[in-house]
Design an enzyme around this catalytic site. Structure first.
Site, mmCIF file in Angstrom:
data_model
loop_
_atom_site.group_PDB
_atom_site.id
_atom_site.type_symbol
_atom_site.label_atom_id
_atom_site.label_comp_id
_atom_site.label_asym_id
_atom_site.label_seq_id
_atom_site.Cartn_x
_atom_site.Cartn_y
_atom_site.Cartn_z
ATOM 1 C CG ASP A 50 73.432 -32.443 14.248
ATOM 2 O OD1 ASP A 50 72.609 -31.584 14.624
ATOM 3 O OD2 ASP A 50 73.562 -33.547 14.793
ATOM 4 C CG HIS A 253 74.401 -16.739 -13.477
ATOM 5 N ND1 HIS A 253 73.565 -15.778 -12.976
ATOM 6 C CD2 HIS A 253 75.523 -16.082 -13.862
ATOM 7 C CE1 HIS A 253 74.140 -14.591 -13.055
ATOM 8 N NE2 HIS A 253 75.338 -14.753 -13.591
ATOM 9 C CG ASP A 270 83.047 -17.618 -14.879
ATOM 10 O OD1 ASP A 270 83.968 -17.459 -14.045
ATOM 11 O OD2 ASP A 270 82.202 -16.741 -15.144
ATOM 12 C CG ASP A 281 85.504 -13.960 -12.056
ATOM 13 O OD1 ASP A 281 85.219 -15.028 -12.615
ATOM 14 O OD2 ASP A 281 84.735 -12.977 -12.024
ATOM 15 C CG HIS A 360 77.819 -10.690 -19.546
ATOM 16 N ND1 HIS A 360 79.117 -10.257 -19.583
ATOM 17 C CD2 HIS A 360 77.793 -11.859 -20.253
ATOM 18 C CE1 HIS A 360 79.848 -11.120 -20.264
ATOM 19 N NE2 HIS A 360 79.073 -12.103 -20.693
ATOM 20 C CG HIS A 364 82.794 -8.262 -11.711
ATOM 21 N ND1 HIS A 364 83.650 -8.834 -10.811
ATOM 22 C CD2 HIS A 364 82.546 -9.219 -12.639
ATOM 23 C CE1 HIS A 364 83.883 -10.093 -11.164
ATOM 24 N NE2 HIS A 364 83.240 -10.356 -12.280
ATOM 25 C CG HIS A 371 80.075 -9.844 -8.834
ATOM 26 N ND1 HIS A 371 78.822 -10.126 -9.276
ATOM 27 C CD2 HIS A 371 80.905 -10.488 -9.696
ATOM 28 C CE1 HIS A 371 78.889 -10.891 -10.357
ATOM 29 N NE2 HIS A 371 80.145 -11.126 -10.630
ATOM 30 C CD GLU A 394 83.056 -11.006 -16.280
ATOM 31 O OE1 GLU A 394 82.429 -12.044 -16.524
ATOM 32 O OE2 GLU A 394 83.257 -10.584 -15.123
ATOM 33 C CE1 TYR A 398 78.255 -16.305 -22.748
ATOM 34 C CE2 TYR A 398 77.712 -13.995 -23.158
ATOM 35 C CZ TYR A 398 78.463 -14.956 -22.503
ATOM 36 O OH TYR A 398 79.420 -14.561 -21.605
ATOM 37 N NE ARG A 415 81.769 -15.350 -18.465
ATOM 38 C CZ ARG A 415 80.731 -16.176 -18.466
ATOM 39 N NH1 ARG A 415 79.775 -16.043 -19.387
ATOM 40 N NH2 ARG A 415 80.622 -17.137 -17.576
ATOM 41 C CD GLU A 417 85.516 -13.395 -15.421
ATOM 42 O OE1 GLU A 417 84.997 -14.534 -15.489
ATOM 43 O OE2 GLU A 417 85.159 -12.532 -14.609
HETATM 44 N N1 GLY Z 1 82.139 -15.655 -12.147
HETATM 45 C C1 GLY Z 1 81.318 -14.555 -11.896
HETATM 46 C C2 GLY Z 1 81.545 -13.504 -12.885
HETATM 47 O O1 GLY Z 1 82.246 -13.727 -13.844
HETATM 48 O O2 GLY Z 1 81.113 -12.405 -12.742
HETATM 49 MN MN MN Z 2 83.567 -12.072 -13.487
HETATM 50 MN MN MN Z 3 83.687 -15.279 -13.958
#
Ligand code: GLY
Ligand code: MN
Ligand code: MN
Length: 453
Positions: A50, A253, A270, A281, A360, A364, A371, A394, A398, A415, A417
């Site tokens: 439920d 991730h 993050d 973000d 990466h 974005h 995103h 960002e 790594y 990172r 960002e």
């Molecule tokens: N937190 C998702 C990204 O940085 O794209």
């Molecule tokens: Mn991001």
């Molecule tokens: Mn992020």
């Protein structure tokens, strides 16, 4: 003042931006042949038995309506007499006792600025009439099979009536393509909300920095972030928070968030809140013990300088990829200087060797979705930046353990960002409330007094 039907605590909604967006969308539809658009909100999703996942409306639907309840559809009729119609759940006192307030069509008419409102139960019957004799049917297809089927049924009902002289839409088009272009340039209302969301998230990151020290678990840091988000009025995290210490920072991730942090670790967070449908973000990386080691400092400084270089490229007229190209150059050169990459800068970039450490992209679009909507290329070319666009910056680095890498660099994942609004002559970081320079981070962590907030 409130009526018996309105929840006392609901703040007055400024409907003007939503009415304006509907008018602008109708103008775009008219420029592309007119027709009628039907856009559903997101369905509720069962979690187990439920229990349901927390409800989140569809971003496109909410962009046009400000209406947050499930089981709702907006229809926009273009042409000479444009009309905005909402279908929503009917009032139901019995259900409201169990599940909470329902606006109902009567209240929605005035409160949300529609020309007509109906119950959602009326949709299947009214949709064929809405589509009849319209040149174009606009919707989003291929996202929800139940919705595709519903629209197909309505379309076939119109086709079945052809001998009575009714003409079905001859063209079916994706309304998302029009809405994506609109959503890419944020209006003033959106920017106000996004600045506030960014400020809440920046405060949350400061709180996490003050709280972190060896012996604390990642989930305790996540709890501090959630506390900061919710207590400032944000409805939810915009995405699952990444609280990644030590080796976990090299898992892009990582979301388990259950490791006890150790002296000497870096912590990569993050995390960003969602406020009134808009994401923020932010990523920060800092030493759990409050002092960067020499190798951590060396790599951090490279990523920081990459971010500065990327930011300098964000201005109207620059193309989407220029910030990324600038960040890649700084990171590649930094890694060559540290001996982690060998060869010439151009060679390292051309062969893509830097991707072993920076895999990466540098950003974005950011908006209702973390995103966010919007094409990155137009006619095969990177799209030029324009005022009102919002994007992340960002860069990262790594380093996983490997025989050819000096051990003191192993497991360092960094990172940084921030969220940038493109302005008339450059860009504005809206996430400046949390430090990113090494000495500022160390100073804030000293203030933390190990968890006393
Ligand atoms: N937190 C998702 C990204 O940085 O794209
Ligand atoms: Mn991001
Ligand atoms: Mn992020």
């Amino acid at each position: 003042m409130h009526t018996m039907n309105a929840p006392a605590e609901s703040p007055a909604l400024d409907i003007a931006p939503f009415v304006d967006r509907r008018a602008r969308l109708i103008a775009r539809m008219n420029a592309a042949g007119g027709g009628v658009a039907v856009i559903p909100t997101a369905p509720e999703r069962p979690r187990n038995r439920d229990a349901h996942y927390p409800y989140r409306f569809d971003s496109y639907f909410h962009y046009l309506t400000g209406f947050g309840e499930p089981e709702a559809v907006v229809a926009l009729v273009a042409g000479a007499s444009p009309k905005a119609i909402l279908f929503c759940r009917e009032k139901n006192e019995e259900r409201e006792i169990w599940d909470g307030y329902r606006c109902g069509p009567d209240m929605a008419l005035a409160r949300y600025g529609f020309d007509e409102t109906w119950t959602i139960g009326d949709l299947d019957q009214r949709l064929p009439d809405l589509l009849a004799d319209q040149p174009v049917l606009w919707s989003g297809f291929g996202y929800d099979p139940a919705w595709d089927e519903r629209v197909t049924r309505a379309l076939n009902a119109v086709r079945a009536n052809a001998r009575a002289g009714t003409v079905p839409p001859h063209s079916i088009r994706d309304i998302h393509a029009e809405l994506d272009e609109m959503r890419l340039i944020k209006d003033a209302t959106e920017l106000t909300i996004m600045r506030r969301a960014a400020a809440i998230s920046a405060d949350a990151h400061c709180r996490a920095m003050r709280f972190a020290h060896p012996g604390v678990n990642e989930y305790q840091i996540e709890a501090e972030l959630l506390h900061a988000f919710r207590s400032a009025g944000s409805q939810a995290p915009a995405y699952t928070s990444i609280v990644a210490s030590g080796p976990n920072a090299c898992v892009l991730h990582y979301v388990e968030n259950n490791r006890t942090m150790r002296d000497g670790d870096l912590l990569l967070i993050d995390a960003g809140c969602e406020l009134d449908g808009y994401a923020s973000d932010i990523t920060r990386t800092f030493p759990v013990n409050g002092r960067f080691s020499a190798p951590q400092r060396d790599l951090y400084q490279i990523v920081l300088e990459a971010q500065h270089a990327a930011r300098a490229e964000i201005k109207p007229g620059a193309h989407w990829n220029e910030p990324h190209e600038a960040a890649v150059r700084v990171i590649a050169q930094g890694l060559i200087d540290l001996g982690l990459l060998s060869g010439s800068l151009d060679g390292v970039i051309e062969k893509g060797d830097y991707r072993r450490f920076y895999m990466h992209r540098t950003g974005h679009w950011l908006g209702r979705d973390v995103h966010d909507a919007g094409e990155y290329k137009q006619a095969g070319e990177w799209r030029p930046l324009a005022p009102g666009m919002v994007m992340t910056v960002e860069p990262g680095c790594y380093v996983r353990p490997a025989a050819d890498i000096p051990e003191h660099f192993w497991h360092i994942g960094i990172r940084i960002e921030d969220d940038a609004v493109v302005t008339d002559n450059g860009c504005d970081y809206i996430t400046d409330g949390v430090p990113r320079e090494i000495d500022e981070i160390e100073a804030l962590m000293r203030e933390g007094a190990h968890g006393d907030l």
